[in-house]
Scaffold this active site. Structure first.
Site, PDB file in Angstrom:
ATOM      1  N   ASP A   7      -1.947   2.972   2.451  1.00 43.10           N
ATOM      2  CA  ASP A   7      -1.335   3.161   3.748  1.00 43.10           C
ATOM      3  C   ASP A   7      -1.854   4.495   4.259  1.00 43.10           C
ATOM      4  OD1 ASP A   7       0.299   2.033   5.591  1.00 43.10           O
ATOM      5  OD2 ASP A   7       2.094   2.083   4.337  1.00 43.10           O
ATOM      6  N   PRO A  49       0.810  -1.214   0.000  1.00 43.33           N
ATOM      7  CA  PRO A  49       0.000   0.000   0.000  1.00 43.33           C
ATOM      8  C   PRO A  49       0.849   1.272   0.000  1.00 43.33           C
ATOM      9  CG  PRO A  49       0.071  -0.933   2.202  1.00 43.33           C
ATOM     10  CD  PRO A  49       0.851  -1.868   1.317  1.00 43.33           C
ATOM     11  N   TRP A  52       4.577   0.385   9.969  1.00 46.15           N
ATOM     12  CA  TRP A  52       5.119  -0.783   9.249  1.00 46.15           C
ATOM     13  C   TRP A  52       4.525  -2.080   9.794  1.00 46.15           C
ATOM     14  CZ3 TRP A  52       7.563   0.277   4.931  1.00 46.15           C
ATOM     15  CH2 TRP A  52       8.199   1.519   4.812  1.00 46.15           C
ATOM     16  N   LYS A 111      12.732  17.802  -7.871  1.00 47.34           N
ATOM     17  CA  LYS A 111      11.724  18.793  -8.248  1.00 47.34           C
ATOM     18  C   LYS A 111      12.357  20.162  -8.391  1.00 47.34           C
ATOM     19  CE  LYS A 111       7.035  17.610  -7.195  1.00 47.34           C
ATOM     20  NZ  LYS A 111       6.899  16.380  -6.437  1.00 47.34           N
ATOM     21  N   GLN A 136      12.565  -1.339   0.630  1.00 46.50           N
ATOM     22  CA  GLN A 136      11.614  -2.158   1.378  1.00 46.50           C
ATOM     23  C   GLN A 136      12.236  -3.433   1.952  1.00 46.50           C
ATOM     24  OE1 GLN A 136       8.834  -0.941   2.223  1.00 46.50           O
ATOM     25  NE2 GLN A 136       8.901   0.836   0.893  1.00 46.50           N
TER      26      GLN A 136
END
Ligand SMILES: [Zn+2]
Length: 988
Positions: free
Chosen positions: A84, A45, A547, A623, A583
Site C-alpha cells: 500500500d 497490502p 481504501w 513502545k 479490517q
C-alpha cells in the site's frame, strides 16, 4: 540418524534459511504443484513506510501457515505480496518528516516536490519488511510484489471507477462529511469508526435564543456540545408532535466561580420540550408552567428570534429571509438536550439536510483547516478568536455569551467522540462537495454475497460485518489531498454536471490528444486537459481514498482487464484472506463492496480475522512502556518457530486477544520443541547401539505405516490417526488453534506416555523383533509429526524431517511432502487407554492422599468401570500404580487397598535401599556397568530384615557381586523410613 546434541533453535533456523535459499525450496514447492488445482490467496497490502510490529508478524504467520498447508494438500498456491503506497498514512508521516503541517504548507512546499518525497518514502522500510518476512519463514513472491502507485495498478483502479460510473453508482454530492481539519480532507464513515474515544471531555452548553420585544425576557432554550458552531447558527428546530412548554422562572440561577455556571433571573421565561423539564430540575431552577403547545404550533408562532451573532458571508435574499427562524424537523430528539435543536447546516448531517430543505445559508464559523474564520475580527466579543483552532474557540464563545446573558448553563461532560485515525485530531462534520459510491443502493447485494463467505470467528459474519453491511451508507471515496491515485473524472469548466469519466490510459490519450505516457500523479495529471465539442474539461482535483485502491487489488494486482484476464478469472474470488479485526470496516469491506458492485460476487470465500497481541499485563503493546520483548530478542532466544506456534495455537487466530511475553513463547519452546527434540534424541541414541536404521522402514521413497501387535504401538498409531483427522477437519474450516492444539497434545502423549512406558523395549530388549517394531513405530510417528508441524513451525519441522528420513524420502524437504491422510481411527484402543489413564490418575491421587509414595508396593487396586479392561491394560495400571493386583469391581468405584502387610513394607524398604545404592554409585563416579562390592549396615531390625529378605534383588539391581552388613560407620548415614543406613560401594 545422527545423535543430536542440545538444540540451538535460532541456529537451526538460520541454517534452514540457507538450505531453503540454496535448494530453492519455496520455488520447488510451487513448481511441484503447478498442475494441481489452484488455491487463490489475496495478500492485503501493508504500508512499508513504517516498521513492522507483532500485529504484522501475526497476520503474516496466519497467511503463511494456511498457504503452506494448502500446498501440502496438493494445491497450487501462488503467493504474491503487495504494498500500500498511497494515501493519508503516507502523507501524514511525510509531513512529520518534512516538518510541515496541513494543506496550505504543502502548497507552499510544492505539490510536485511533496509527491516526489512521498514516492521516495513509501519503500523506506521495505528492506526491514522483507527481512522480517524471511526471518519468520514467510514464503511469498517478493520480487513480483504489486504496489498501488504503479501505473498499471492505477489504470485498473480507473477501470473500476469507470465501471461504477457506467452502472450509475458514482455521484457528486454536497454532503456533510466527517472531516479531519488537520489533514484538511473528508474521511469515509468507516474510517471514522476506527477511532472513537470514550470519555472525551467537551462543553455542554444551554443557550438562550431570545424572542424580540419581550419584557421580562422570553427565550427558546437549546443545547449544544459544540459552542464553536454557535456563530454559524442558522435556525432552531423542534419536533412536530412533541409538547413544548413556556415556563416562568421563580428563582435566580447562581453563578459559580468564574461566572460560567448557571445564569438566569427570576421572572424570565423559557421555552423547551415538556419531556425535557428535567434539565431545569437538575439545576434547581424553580418554575411554573404558563403555556403548553405542540412543536408545530411553536414553529408557527415564533417569527425570527434574536441571532447570537450577525450572519457572516454572502447569501441570497431568500436565504437571509429563511435564517434565524424555528422549523419542525424529524431529526429532533427528546432523548437529550431541551428538545430544541441548534441548527448549523455547515457542521452537521441533519443540520445540512434541514438547511438544504428550507434554503438556509451555510454560515461558516470554522474553515477547512479547523480554524475560526477571519470574519470574527469584526464581531464584537469575538475579535480575539480568528485563526484559533476550533476546539480552542469554544471557551471564548462561552465567555462572550455568558457576558451577554445568553447562557442558561455551561458545564463540561464526557462522551464518545471520533478522532482522525491517522493524526488523532478531533474530527468535525463539514459540508462540502465530494464524490460518492452509491453503496446504499446495493445493500441487498452486499448482504446476499456475504452469505457465501465463511468467517472465522463465525459471529463476525452476521454481527460486526453483517450489521455494518445492512446499514451501509454511500461511500465518500474522494480525498482532497495529493499523494494518491487521481480521480479519472474530468469536469466541464462551464457546467459542473457535465463529466467525462476515463476508464483507461488509451481512452485518455484519445480524448486529450496526448501521445505517449502520462504522469499519473498530481500535479502532472492535473495539467491534462480534454477538449470536446468546443468544451474544456479539467480533472477534478481529488485523489482516491486509499481504501478504494486496496479494495481494487483483485483486479489491479493483475492489471485486469488490460492483461492477465485468465489469471484473474481463476483467482477471483479468493479462497482465503486474513487480516485483523479492524479490517471489517477497512479492507474486508472495500473488497466486498467493489466485488459486489462489479461482479455481484463476494471477493473472498474464507476469511480469518485475527485479534490483538497484547502485553503480558493485558495492555496494548507500547513502545514507550517497553512492555514487550523486541522481535529480535524472541528470534535470538527461542526462535521463530516457537513464536509462530504460540500464536497459531492461541485464541488470537479467531478474533480474540492474546497476552504475549517472552516466557509464554519460551514455554512453547520447552513443552513442544524441546520435548520433540529429546524424543528424537532418544530414538537416535538407542537406535545407534543395535545399529537400527530408518531404511529398514522405508519402501519406494514413501513412509510406510508400521504394523504392530504391541498395545502401546497400536495406541500411538491410533492417536496419530486421530490427530491427523482432527487437524484436517479443523483446517478445512480454517480453525487454526483448534487444529494445532491436538498436535501439541500428541507430542505430549508421545513423550510422556509412549516413550516413558516403552523405555525397556528400546534398551536391553532381548526380543529383537519387538525392539525393531518399537523403533519403526517411533520413527514413523516422529516423521508424521514433522509434516503436521510444517505449516506452523516450518524450520524445526524440516530440520527433523531431514534428520529422520535423509535421502530415503522422495520429498527432500518436509515442505515438498504431502499432508498425511488419516487411517481409520482405532477408537477401541484410544478409549481403552483413556480409561486406563483415568484409573491410574485416581489411584495415584489415593496414594497421595494417604501419604504413601509410589515406590511402596501395595496389594490391590479395584477399578469400577462399566467394562473389564483387557489384561494388557490392567498390567499398565499395575505398573503405574505399583500394586500387586488389579481387579475389576463394582461400577463407579475405584478403590486402592492401603493396608501395608510386613511383606509389602519390606519390599518398599528394599526399593528405597536400591535408590540410595544407585545414588552412591553415581557419587562414587562408577560407570553403569561397573561391578561392585556393597556394604549395607544398619542398627534397625526391620530394615535389616528387609535387606536380607531381598538381598538377591538388591544385588542384581546394584550390579553387586558381594553384599556385606558390617561397616566402619564413619560416613554420613542415609535415612530409610526414619532408620539410619550406612552405604558403601567399592569397585570390584
Ligand atoms: Zn487527520
Amino acid at each position: 540418524m545422527k545423535k543430536p546434541g542440545n538444540p540451538d533453535f535460532p541456529a537451526i533456523e538460520a541454517h534452514m534459511l540457507e538450505v531453503w535459499d540454496k535448494e530453492k525450496t519455496f520455488e520447488q514447492s510451487l513448481e511441484a504443484r503447478k498442475g494441481g488445482k489452484r488455491f487463490s490467496f489475496y495478500d492485503g497490502p501493508p504500508f512499508a513506510n513504517g516498521l513492522p510490529h507483532y500485529g504484522h508478524v501475526l497476520a503474516l504467520t496466519i497467511k503463511d501457515s494456511i498457504t503452506r498447508y494448502k500446498t501440502m494438500q496438493g494445491y497450487y498456491v501462488p503467493r504474491r505480496n503487495g504494498w500500500d503506497t498511497h494515501g493519508l498514512p503516507v502523507e501524514y508521516e511525510l509531513e512529520k518528516q518534512l516538518g510541515i503541517s496541513g494543506k496550505q504548507q504543502i502548497f507552499d512546499f510544492g505539490v510536485d516536490k511533496f509527491n516526489e518525497a512521498a514516492r521516495a518514502s513509501v519503500f523506506k522500510y521495505e528492506g526491514e519488511w522483507e527481512a522480517l518476512m524471511t526471518r519468520i519463514g514467510r514464503w511469498s513472491d517478493q520480487e513480483n510484489a504489486y504496489a498501488t502507485l504503479d501505473d498499471n495498478y492505477v489504470e485498473s483502479v480507473w477501470w473500476v471507477c469507470k465501471q461504477l460510473y457506467d452502472k450509475d453508482l458514482v455521484y457528486k454530492g454536497f454532503r456533510s462529511n466527517p472531516y479531519c481539519p488537520r489533514c484538511a480532507t473528508p474521511l469515509s464513515n468507516f474510517e471514522v469508526n476506527q477511532n472513537y474515544k470514550d470519555d472525551t471531555p467537551d462543553p455542554s452548553v444551554y443557550v438562550k435564543f431570545e424572542l424580540p420585544g419581550h419584557a421580562p425576557k422570553k427565550s427558546l432554550l437549546a443545547w449544544t456540545t459544540t459552542p464553536w458552531t454557535l456563530p454559524a447558527n442558522a435556525a432552531l428546530a423542534v419536533a412536530v408532535d412533541a409538547d413544548y412548554v413556556e415556563v416562568e422562572l421563580l428563582n435566580d440561577g447562581e453563578s459559580e466561580g468564574d461566572g460560567v455556571g448557571l445564569a438566569w433571573t427570576r421572572g424570565e421565561r423559557l421555552i423547551l420540550a415538556k419531556g425535557r423539564l428535567g434539565v431545569l430540575d437538575l439545576r434547581k431552577a424553580e418554575y411554573t408552567v404558563v403555556n403548553t403547545a405542540k412543536g408545530a404550533r411553536v414553529a408557527e408562532m415564533v417569527g425570527h428570534y434574536e441571532p447570537l451573532y450577525p450572519v457572516m458571508g454572502e447569501f441570497s435574499k431568500e436565504q437571509l429571509e429563511a435564517v434565524h427562524k424555528v422549523y419542525v424537523d424529524s431529526s429532533v430528539s427528546l432523548e437529550d438536550g431541551t428538545g430544541i435543536l441548534h441548527v448549523a447546516p455547515r457542521y452537521g448531517e441533519t443540520d445540512l439536510a434541514l438547511g438544504l430543505r428550507v434554503g438556509l445559508p451555510l454560515i461558516e464559523s470554522v474553515n477547512g483547516f479547523g480554524r475560526m474564520v477571519a470574519g470574527f475580527k469584526d464581531v464584537k466579543g469575538l475579535e480575539g478568536i480568528p485563526d484559533l483552532f476550533f476546539k480552542d474557540g469554544d471557551r471564548h464563545i462561552i465567555a462572550d455569551l455568558a457576558k451577554k446573558g445568553r447562557l442558561f448553563a455551561a458545564e463540561t461532560f464526557t462522551h464518545t467522540y471520533p478522532f482522525c485515525w491517522r493524526c488523532e485530531t478531533p474530527l468535525l462534520y463539514f459540508a462540502m462537495p465530494s464524490w460518492f459510491v452509491k453503496v446504499s443502493s446495493f445493500r441487498d447485494k452486499l448482504v446476499k454475497n456475504n452469505e457465501a463467505v465463511t468467517w472465522v470467528p463465525g459471529h463476525i459474519k452476521e454481527g460486526r460485518f453483517g450489521n455494518w453491511l445492512a446499514e451501509a451508507r454511500d461511500w465518500n471515496f474522494s480525498r482532497n489531498r495529493f499523494w494518491g491515485a487521481p480521480l479519472p473524472i474530468w469536469v466541464n469548466e462551464q457546467d459542473d454536471t457535465d463529466l467525462i469519466v476515463v476508464g483507461s490510459l488509451q481512452e485518455l490519450r484519445e480524448l486529450s490528444g496526448h501521445e505517449g505516457s502520462f504522469d499519473l500523479h498530481r500535479p502532472g495529471i492535473d495539467n491534462v486537459v480534454i477538449e470536446r465539442d468546443g468544451k474544456k474539461y479539467r480533472r477534478t482535483e481529488e485523489v482516491f481514498d486509499c481504501w478504494f485502491e486496496s479494495g481494487s487489488m483483485p483486479y489491479a494486482q493483475d492489471h485486469y482487464p488490460f492483461e492477465n484476464k485468465e489469471t484473474f478469472e481463476q483467482a477471483f474470488p479468493a479462497e482465503f484472506i486474513a487480516e485483523g479485526l479492524d479490517q471489517t470496516r477497512g479492507w474486508f469491506y472495500t473488497l466486498h463492496v467493489l466485488g459486489s458492485a462489479l461482479f455481484d460476487k463476494p471477493a473472498f470465500k474464507n476469511v480469518v480475522v485475527n485479534g490483538m497481541v497484547l502485553a503480558a499485563d493485558g495492555k496494548k503493546l507500547s513502545k514507550r512502556l517497553r512492555n514487550y520483548p523486541e522481535p529480535s530478542e524472541i528470534f535470538d532466544g527461542t526462535g521463530a518457530d516457537s513464536l509462530r506456534l504460540f500464536l497459531m495455537s492461541s485464541p488470537v487466530v479467531s478474533g480474540e486477544d492474546v497476552r504475549f511475553s517472552y516466557d509464554a513463547v519460551n514455554e512453547v519452546k520447552r513443552n513442544v520443541f524441546m520435548t520433540l527434540w529429546n524424543t528424537y534424541a532418544f530414538l537416535a541414541t538407542y537406535a545407534d547401539g543395535p545399529g537400527w536404521e530408518p531404511k529398514k522402514a522405508y519402501k519406494s521413497g514413501k513412509l510406510e505405516r508400521p504394523v504392530s501387535d504391541n498395545l502401546l504401538d497400536r495406541w500411538l498409531l491410533a492417536r496419530l490417526d486421530e490427530t491427523v483427522a482432527e487437524m484436517t477437519k479443523q483446517l478445512d474450516d480454517y480453525q487454526i488453534a483448534r487444529a494445532t492444539r491436538p498436535l501439541r497434545d500428541l507430542v505430549e502423549d508421545l513423550s510422556n506416555w509412549y516413550v516413558r512406558r516403552s523405555r525397556r523395549r528400546f534398551s536391553r530388549n532381548s526380543d529383537e523383533v519387538d525392539r525393531d517394531t518399537a523403533f519403526v513405530t517411533l520413527h514413523y510417528v516422529l516423521a508424521r509429526i514433522c509434516q503436521l508441524l510444517a505449516p506452523w513451525s516450518p524450520f524445526v519441522a524440516d530440520k527433523l524431517w531431514r534428520e529422520l528420513v535423509g535421502e530415503l524420502d522422495e520429498a527432500a524437504s518436509v515442505h515438498l511432502s504431502d499432508w498425511p491422510v488419516a487411517g481409520k481411527v482405532d477408537q477401541n484402543v484410544i478409549a481403552g487407554m483413556a480409561m486406563t489413564r483415568a484409573v491410574i490418575v485416581d489411584g495415584l491421587a489415593a496414594r497421595a492422599k494417604a501419604g504413601i509414595k509410589v515406590r511402596q508396593p501395595l496389594s490391590k487396586l479395584t477399578y469400577g468401570l462399566h467394562v473389564k479392561l483387557p489384561d494388557e491394560y490392567e498390567q499398565i495400571i499395575a505398573d503405574e500404580t505399583n500394586v500387586k493386583a488389579v481387579v475389576h469391581g463394582k461400577k463407579g468405584l475405584n478403590q486402592l487397598d492401603l493396608e501395608l502387610t510386613p511383606e509389602l513394607k519390606a519390599e518398599g524398604l528394599m526399593r528405597d535401599v536400591v535408590r540410595h545404592v544407585q545414588q552412591a554409585r553415581k557419587e562414587a563416579g562408577l560407570k553403569v556397568d561397573d561391578r561392585i562390592v556393597l556394604t549395607l549396615d544398619t542398627g534397625n531390625d526391620e530394615l535389616k530384615k528387609a535387606i536380607v529378605m531381598h538381598a538377591e534383588t538388591i544385588k542384581a539391581e546394584a550390579l553387586a557381586d558381594e553384599l556385606h552388613d558390617k561397616a566402619e560407620r564413619d560416613g554420613v548415614p542415609v535415612l530409610v523410613d526414619g532408620a539410619e543406613l550406612f552405604v558403601t560401594v567399592e569397585k570390584k
